[in-house]
Scaffold this active site. Structure first.
Site: not given
Ligand code: DQA
Length: 142
Positions: A9-10, A17, A22, A72, A75, A96, A98, A105
Site C-alpha cells: 500500500p501507498n 509521497r 522515499y 516491499n 505498512a 524483503e 524497503h 524511524r
Molecule cells: C516502506 C517502509 C514502511 O514503514 C512504510 O509503511 C512504507 C514504505 C519503505 O519502503 O521504506 O509504505 O516499506
C-alpha cells in the site's frame, strides 16, 4: 532469472509521497531503473493497496515459473501476519526491500512480521536497496 516484484500500500504514490523519506522517483521510474540495471532478468511487477490481493498474488506465484520473489510490503510489513504466512508457504528465494531505514524511524516500524520468512532484508538505500536485493538473488542462483 524471473523475479516477481510485489509492492504494498501507498507505494503507488511514490514521487508524491514524503520525498524526503522515499525519494522523488515514481514507482514506474523505479521499475524502469531496475529493469535497465538488470537487462537479463525478467521482472513481473505488481502493486496493490489491498492485503487480500497481495496474499492471492503470493499464493498464485506457486503456479508460475518464478525463480525468486522480492517484496516491499509497505505498512503491511508492520501489521500483516497473513502476508507473512503466505510468504512462509513459498519455497523460492524471497527478499524483503524497503526504501527507508525502518529500524531508525518511528518505533512501530521496528516491528517486522516478514523477517523470519524471507532470506534477507534490504533497507534504507532507496533504489539501491532494490539493486542490492536483486544482486543478492542473482548470486544465489550462481
Ligand atoms: C516502506 C517502509 C514502511 O514503514 C512504510 O509503511 C512504507 C514504505 C519503505 O519502503 O521504506 O509504505 O516499506
Amino acid at each position: 532469472m524471473n523475479i516477481l516484484v510485489i509492492h504494498g500500500p501507498n507505494l503507488n504514490m511514490l514521487g508524491k509521497r514524503n520525498p524526503e523519506i522515499y525519494g522523488k522517483m515514481t514507482l514506474d521510474e523505479l521499475y524502469d531503473q531496475i529493469s535497465s540495471e538488470f537487462p537479463d532478468v525478467e521482472f513481473t511487477f505488481y502493486q496493490s493497496n489491498y492485503e487480500g490481493e497481495i496474499i492471492e498474488v503470493i499464493q498464485n506465484s506457486m503456479e508460475e515459473p518464478y525463480d525468486a520473489l522480492m517484496i516491499n510490503p509497505g505498512a503491511f510489513t508492520h501489521t500483516s501476519i497473513a502476508i507473512r504466512d503466505a510468504l512462509d508457504i513459498i519455497r523460492i528465494p524471497k527478499v524483503e526491500v524497503h526504501l527507508s531505514d525502518i529500524e531508525h524511524r518511528e518505533p512501530f516500524r521496528k516491528i517486522d512480521y516478514m523477517t523470519d520468512v524471507v532470506d534477507k532484508r534490504f533497507m534504507g538505500k532507496k533504489l539501491d536497496s532494490y539493486i542490492e536485493a536483486i544482486a543478492y538473488l542473482l548470486n544465489l542462483g550462481e
